[in-house]
Write an enzyme that holds these catalytic residues in place. Structure first.
Site, PDB file in Angstrom:
ATOM      1  CB  SER A 139      -9.141  -3.678   4.020  1.00  0.00           C
ATOM      2  OG  SER A 139      -9.384  -4.970   3.565  1.00  0.00           O
ATOM      3  CD  GLU A 148      -5.886  -0.737   2.328  1.00  0.00           C
ATOM      4  OE1 GLU A 148      -5.525  -1.649   3.100  1.00  0.00           O
ATOM      5  OE2 GLU A 148      -6.296  -0.938   1.179  1.00  0.00           O
ATOM      6  NE  ARG A 195      -3.544  -2.609   0.277  1.00  0.00           N
ATOM      7  CZ  ARG A 195      -3.238  -3.730  -0.409  1.00  0.00           C
ATOM      8  NH1 ARG A 195      -2.212  -3.756  -1.262  1.00  0.00           N
ATOM      9  NH2 ARG A 195      -3.966  -4.804  -0.271  1.00  0.00           N
TER      10      ARG A 195
HETATM   11  C1  LIG Z   1     -15.443  -3.448  -2.002  1.00  0.00           C
HETATM   12  C2  LIG Z   1     -13.994  -3.020  -2.087  1.00  0.00           C
HETATM   13  C3  LIG Z   1     -12.991  -3.990  -2.155  1.00  0.00           C
HETATM   14  C4  LIG Z   1     -11.650  -3.603  -2.232  1.00  0.00           C
HETATM   15  N1  LIG Z   1     -10.708  -4.576  -2.321  1.00  0.00           N
HETATM   16  C5  LIG Z   1      -9.411  -4.225  -2.422  1.00  0.00           C
HETATM   17  C6  LIG Z   1      -8.392  -5.229  -2.542  1.00  0.00           C
HETATM   18  O1  LIG Z   1      -8.665  -6.417  -2.565  1.00  0.00           O
HETATM   19  N2  LIG Z   1      -7.117  -4.819  -2.650  1.00  0.00           N
HETATM   20  C7  LIG Z   1      -6.765  -3.497  -2.636  1.00  0.00           C
HETATM   21  O2  LIG Z   1      -5.578  -3.188  -2.764  1.00  0.00           O
HETATM   22  N3  LIG Z   1      -7.697  -2.540  -2.516  1.00  0.00           N
HETATM   23  C8  LIG Z   1      -9.000  -2.856  -2.403  1.00  0.00           C
HETATM   24  N4  LIG Z   1      -9.947  -1.880  -2.292  1.00  0.00           N
HETATM   25  C9  LIG Z   1      -9.526  -0.481  -2.163  1.00  0.00           C
HETATM   26  C10 LIG Z   1      -9.383   0.288  -3.494  1.00  0.00           C
HETATM   27  O3  LIG Z   1     -10.208  -0.246  -4.504  1.00  0.00           O
HETATM   28  C11 LIG Z   1      -7.924   0.315  -3.974  1.00  0.00           C
HETATM   29  O4  LIG Z   1      -7.078   0.899  -3.003  1.00  0.00           O
HETATM   30  C12 LIG Z   1      -7.769   1.107  -5.288  1.00  0.00           C
HETATM   31  O5  LIG Z   1      -6.447   0.967  -5.731  1.00  0.00           O
HETATM   32  C13 LIG Z   1      -8.085   2.600  -5.148  1.00  0.00           C
HETATM   33  O6  LIG Z   1      -8.149   3.140  -6.457  1.00  0.00           O
HETATM   34  P1  LIG Z   1      -9.086   4.382  -6.808  1.00  0.00           P
HETATM   35  O7  LIG Z   1      -8.926   4.658  -8.247  1.00  0.00           O
HETATM   36  O8  LIG Z   1     -10.464   4.142  -6.338  1.00  0.00           O
HETATM   37  O9  LIG Z   1      -8.388   5.509  -5.951  1.00  0.00           O
HETATM   38  P2  LIG Z   1      -9.101   6.736  -5.208  1.00  0.00           P
HETATM   39  O10 LIG Z   1      -9.871   6.234  -4.041  1.00  0.00           O
HETATM   40  O11 LIG Z   1      -9.801   7.586  -6.186  1.00  0.00           O
HETATM   41  O12 LIG Z   1      -7.824   7.507  -4.672  1.00  0.00           O
HETATM   42  C14 LIG Z   1      -6.982   6.890  -3.709  1.00  0.00           C
HETATM   43  C15 LIG Z   1      -5.636   7.614  -3.748  1.00  0.00           C
HETATM   44  O13 LIG Z   1      -5.027   7.356  -5.002  1.00  0.00           O
HETATM   45  C16 LIG Z   1      -4.655   8.573  -5.622  1.00  0.00           C
HETATM   46  N5  LIG Z   1      -4.771   8.415  -7.077  1.00  0.00           N
HETATM   47  C17 LIG Z   1      -5.836   7.950  -7.777  1.00  0.00           C
HETATM   48  N6  LIG Z   1      -5.556   7.961  -9.096  1.00  0.00           N
HETATM   49  C18 LIG Z   1      -4.305   8.470  -9.219  1.00  0.00           C
HETATM   50  C19 LIG Z   1      -3.466   8.730 -10.328  1.00  0.00           C
HETATM   51  N7  LIG Z   1      -3.848   8.500 -11.591  1.00  0.00           N
HETATM   52  N8  LIG Z   1      -2.235   9.251 -10.087  1.00  0.00           N
HETATM   53  C20 LIG Z   1      -1.828   9.513  -8.820  1.00  0.00           C
HETATM   54  N9  LIG Z   1      -2.577   9.283  -7.736  1.00  0.00           N
HETATM   55  C21 LIG Z   1      -3.803   8.755  -7.938  1.00  0.00           C
HETATM   56  C22 LIG Z   1      -5.645   9.594  -5.086  1.00  0.00           C
HETATM   57  O14 LIG Z   1      -5.121  10.915  -5.180  1.00  0.00           O
HETATM   58  C23 LIG Z   1      -5.798   9.136  -3.647  1.00  0.00           C
HETATM   59  O15 LIG Z   1      -4.781   9.665  -2.832  1.00  0.00           O
HETATM   60  C24 LIG Z   1     -11.301  -2.239  -2.227  1.00  0.00           C
HETATM   61  C25 LIG Z   1     -12.310  -1.266  -2.169  1.00  0.00           C
HETATM   62  C26 LIG Z   1     -13.646  -1.647  -2.098  1.00  0.00           C
HETATM   63  C27 LIG Z   1     -14.702  -0.591  -2.054  1.00  0.00           C
END
Ligand SMILES: Cc1cc2nc3c(=O)[nH]c(=O)nc-3n(C[C@H](O)[C@H](O)[C@H](O)COP(=O)(O)OP(=O)(O)OC[C@H]3O[C@@H](n4cnc5c(N)ncnc54)[C@H](O)[C@@H]3O)c2cc1C
Length: 306
Positions: free
Chosen positions: A231, A301, A181
């Site tokens: 999580s 997280e 992470r």
């Molecule tokens: C039901 C559910 C299950 C999940 N299961 C998992 C799992 O199994 N494993 C896991 O790792 N995560 C899991 N997650 C968490 C999440 O999906 C991940 O952490 C995912 O990588 C977040 O991506 P996002 O595009 O939604 O980021 P966002 O929530 O939009 O942003 C998160 C961070 O990333 C940054 N960010 C986003 N895009 C960019 C970019 N292009 N450049 C630079 N920074 C950026 C944002 O500025 C922010 O700080 C889960 C979430 C849910 C709701």
């Protein structure tokens, strides 16, 4: 708020960069996060090219206005007051995918689950682990998203990123310093524009079977019918967050419309009408109570905004 002194000329400038229709004022963040909570963002901007992303960020920086790069909002808790600044949303305009042999390049806004599905359809193996992660490709690089023994670092070849000085460079996976992470994208405020995954030829039926199995495991164990950010807490060294929370007797603990999931103690969920304050209150109580009982301070997280 979009009418403050600093934001009026900025809104005009942003419209000149991305077009009138791609700048929204007072956009409710509850509609752009998987928690389904969060108040309005002053400005919500949708760039459609790498250069537009650069120009939008530069315009915000020159105006001295806060800005935040948004993926699919699946790891975010936005406050009820919303965000005083500019949200730069990548999941609507940066969604191109190209495939060259076994390499797949996805723009930052591509849904990880769609990337995984596309790889399966092309008979390419490596992205199966991502089939149930509801984030964007950019967010996956930021967090080194992973599940069920696989993670972004395992398949990422390189990423095209925007450096803080506005230059666009391609960094190999080794230069991105991906850990649990964690990444250089996070540490240095880089913006991921696209990512290239190095996959391998595989049997589409086997790939599909693996994905189906992983989805079955998720559906069995995770409260996928409720809003959440997955999580809520990072895995503390030597422990499992969910087990600590369960052992602390906190499963089902509720404040307003937010609760510790009864299905998976590691998830704080929105039961339907939660506010961000409710979610915060649950998170804080869990942290305090687990620390009191076991001496371990759980670290969220999920990221807080606003
Ligand atoms: C039901 C559910 C299950 C999940 N299961 C998992 C799992 O199994 N494993 C896991 O790792 N995560 C899991 N997650 C968490 C999440 O999906 C991940 O952490 C995912 O990588 C977040 O991506 P996002 O595009 O939604 O980021 P966002 O929530 O939009 O942003 C998160 C961070 O990333 C940054 N960010 C986003 N895009 C960019 C970019 N292009 N450049 C630079 N920074 C950026 C944002 O500025 C922010 O700080 C889960 C979430 C849910 C709701």
């Amino acid at each position: 708020m979009s009418n403050t002194e600093s934001e009026r000329p900025l809104a005009w400038k942003l419209r000149s960069i991305v077009g009138e229709e791609n700048v929204l004022a007072d956009e409710p963040m509850s509609e752009h996060t998987t928690f389904g909570v969060g108040g309005p963002a002053d400005l919500f901007v949708i760039p459609e090219s790498f250069d537009e992303v650069r120009d939008v960020l530069r315009a915000c920086d020159e105006a001295g206005v806060e800005r935040f790069v948004l993926g699919r909002g699946s790891d975010l808790l936005v406050s009820d007051a919303g965000y005083r600044g500019v949200i730069v949303a990548l999941t609507e305009g940066l969604v191109g995918v190209t495939v060259d042999g076994t390499e797949m390049t996805c723009q930052a806004g591509v849904d990880l689950r769609e990337a995984s599905e596309m790889a399966c359809e092309l008979g390419l193996t490596g992205l199966e682990f991502a089939c149930g992660i509801p984030g964007s490709v950019g967010g996956a690089c930021f967090m080194n998203a992973g599940a069920y023994g696989g993670c972004t670092a395992d398949v990422l070849k390189c990423a095209r990123v925007l450096m803080p000085d506005g230059s666009q460079v391609t960094l190999g996976v080794d230069e991105l310093d991906l850990g649990y992470r964690h990444s250089r994208v996070h540490d240095e405020g880089l913006v991921v524009l696209s990512a290239t995954f190095a996959l391998e030829k595989g049997d589409p039926e086997k790939i599909r079977a693996t994905m189906d199995d992983l989805m079955r495991q998720r559906e069995e164990k995770q409260p996928l019918d409720l809003g959440s950010a997955g999580s809520t807490f990072k895995r503390p060294e030597g422990y499992f967050a969910g087990k600590l929370i369960m052992d602390a007797g906190l499963q089902g603990y509720q404040v307003g419309g937010a609760a510790v999931s009864k299905k998976h103690a590691g998830f704080v969920v929105n039961l339907g009408d939660a506010t961000a304050a409710d979610v915060h209150a649950v998170i804080e109580h869990v942290q305090d109570e687990v620390e009191r009982q076991f001496g371990v301070r759980l670290e969220p997280e999920v990221r807080f905004l606003g």
